[in-house]
Enzyme design. Structure first.
Site, PDB file in Angstrom:
ATOM      1  NE  ARG A 111      33.795  42.760  42.793  1.00  0.00           N
ATOM      2  CZ  ARG A 111      34.724  42.063  42.103  1.00  0.00           C
ATOM      3  NH1 ARG A 111      35.135  40.902  42.561  1.00  0.00           N
ATOM      4  NH2 ARG A 111      35.204  42.520  40.982  1.00  0.00           N
ATOM      5  CD  GLN A 141      37.363  42.800  33.703  1.00  0.00           C
ATOM      6  OE1 GLN A 141      37.624  42.654  34.887  1.00  0.00           O
ATOM      7  NE2 GLN A 141      38.274  42.686  32.745  1.00  0.00           N
TER       8      GLN A 141
HETATM    9  N1  NVA Z   1      30.967  36.940  36.258  1.00  0.00           N
HETATM   10  C1  NVA Z   1      31.977  36.868  37.279  1.00  0.00           C
HETATM   11  C2  NVA Z   1      32.992  37.941  37.087  1.00  0.00           C
HETATM   12  C3  NVA Z   1      34.135  37.935  38.075  1.00  0.00           C
HETATM   13  C4  NVA Z   1      35.108  39.035  37.845  1.00  0.00           C
HETATM   14  C5  NVA Z   1      31.317  36.996  38.637  1.00  0.00           C
HETATM   15  O1  NVA Z   1      30.409  37.811  38.786  1.00  0.00           O
HETATM   16  O2  NVA Z   1      31.695  36.254  39.555  1.00  0.00           O
HETATM   17  N1   CP Z   2      38.064  40.719  37.013  1.00  0.00           N
HETATM   18  C1   CP Z   2      37.804  41.020  38.294  1.00  0.00           C
HETATM   19  O1   CP Z   2      36.913  41.818  38.602  1.00  0.00           O
HETATM   20  O2   CP Z   2      38.581  40.371  39.182  1.00  0.00           O
HETATM   21  P1   CP Z   2      38.361  40.355  40.754  1.00  0.00           P
HETATM   22  O3   CP Z   2      37.082  39.576  41.005  1.00  0.00           O
HETATM   23  O4   CP Z   2      39.562  39.663  41.316  1.00  0.00           O
HETATM   24  O5   CP Z   2      38.213  41.748  41.245  1.00  0.00           O
END
Ligand code: NVA
Ligand code: CP
Length: 314
Positions: A111, A141
């Protein structure tokens, strides 16, 4: 079971990556959804399928669902994981990190802020790299989300998914996944917060191939008309916290509340990737309503990622 992935732009002798939704062909996506159903129904059958396999988890941003479901997924398949939290590439070059992790573990889940970090990890690593969210995509997701819709509606073909809010990473992955699967996709966003034009163009090509449509509009009511699923996400994504005040003003007319849900089909479901900000992009009433499938989506993150690991690491 062999994975059916499209050719990677970087040809090399290793199992495929999931750096973005485009790494998965339509056939691969269907295969993954099918395997997810099997894994969800019969978890014991797969309990040792990845025995002795290990994952490296790299997180530059916070996570609840993604990190824990990958940790659980690999453990429930007989393997295990290690995790490193913090910036990737500050302490040593990314190309060195990739070539450490691929000596120790069988896959890398990352991530990151920049999509380029995931692409570069995939370039240097000899083991598969999985995108666990970047500024551009959130493929794991979107796969859980279309699986959730398939559970609710059966066939996805001809079903309509409306995304209301920011043209962000989640919107990008959803429009690519939905158009690939023959779903109609609509996005309603305020001025100044569009989706990436190249990703829209790609989704339009997929939609044309699959006899579906992509609609981009400024009008939430137009987007949700005839929708089977109404989806929203936070107005300020991770890394955009300093813009939250301005975004709160700009996105106000785009809140998914009961009035907007009433404009979708009567049996429409409400989707959110979570975490949600109740009172901003949606309301407590919608989150807690019988239409809400947000916790099914969260549960399905686990099952989809188990299927993904089976396809990539077997
Ligand atoms: N668009 C959001 C999704 C979180 C799961 C982000 O990138 O913070
Ligand atoms: N939806 C999702 O990716 O949640 P987290 O940011 O908690 O991993």
């Amino acid at each position: 079971m062999p994975a059916t992935f499209s050719a990677s732009p970087v040809a090399k002798a290793k199992a495929q990556d999931l750096t973005c939704d485009l790494d998965l062909s339509r056939e691969g996506m269907l295969e993954l959804l099918d395997l997810t159903h099997k894994v969800k129904i019969s978890p014991a059958r797969y309990a040792q399928a990845l025995s002795g396999r290990y994952l490296s988890l790299l997180f530059e941003k916070p996570s609840l669902r993604t990190r824990l479901t990958f940790e659980l997924a690999i453990k429930q398949l007989g393997g295990d994981s290690v995790c490193s939290i913090g910036p990737i590439g500050d302490r040593e070059p990314l190309k060195d990190i990739a070539r450490n992790l691929d000596r120790w573990t069988n896959g890398i889940v990352a991530r990151t802020f920049s999509q380029k970090t995931v692409d570069d990890l995939a370039h240097w690593s000899k083991v598969p790299v999985i995108n666990a969210l970047t500024d551009l995509y959130h493929p794991c997701q979107a796969l859980a989300d279309v699986f959730t819709m398939e559970e609710k509606f059966g066939s996805l073909k001809g079903k309509k998914l409306a995304f209301i809010g920011d043209g962000n990473n989640v919107a990008h992955s959803l429009m690519l996944c939905a158009s690939r699967l023959g779903m109609d996709f609509s996005l309603a966003h305020p001025n100044g917060y569009p989706a990436n034009p190249k990703i829209i163009q790609q989704a339009e090509i997929f939609a044309a191939d699959n006899h579906s449509s992509v609609l981009i509009t400024g009008d939430p009511a137009e987007a949700v008309a005839g929708a089977h699923g109404v989806y929203t996400d936070v107005w300020a994504s991770m890394g955009q916290e300093s813009e939250a005040g301005q975004r709160r003003l700009d996105f106000q007319p785009y809140q998914v509340n009961e009035a907007l849900m009433a404009k979708a089909l009567p049996d429409a479901v409400f989707l959110h990737c979570l975490p949600a900000k109740r009172g901003e992009e949606t309301t407590d009433a919608v989150m807690e309503s019988p239409q809400s499938v947000v916790f099914d989506q969260a549960e399905n993150r686990l099952h989809v990622q188990k299927a993904l690991l089976l396809m990539l690491l077997s």
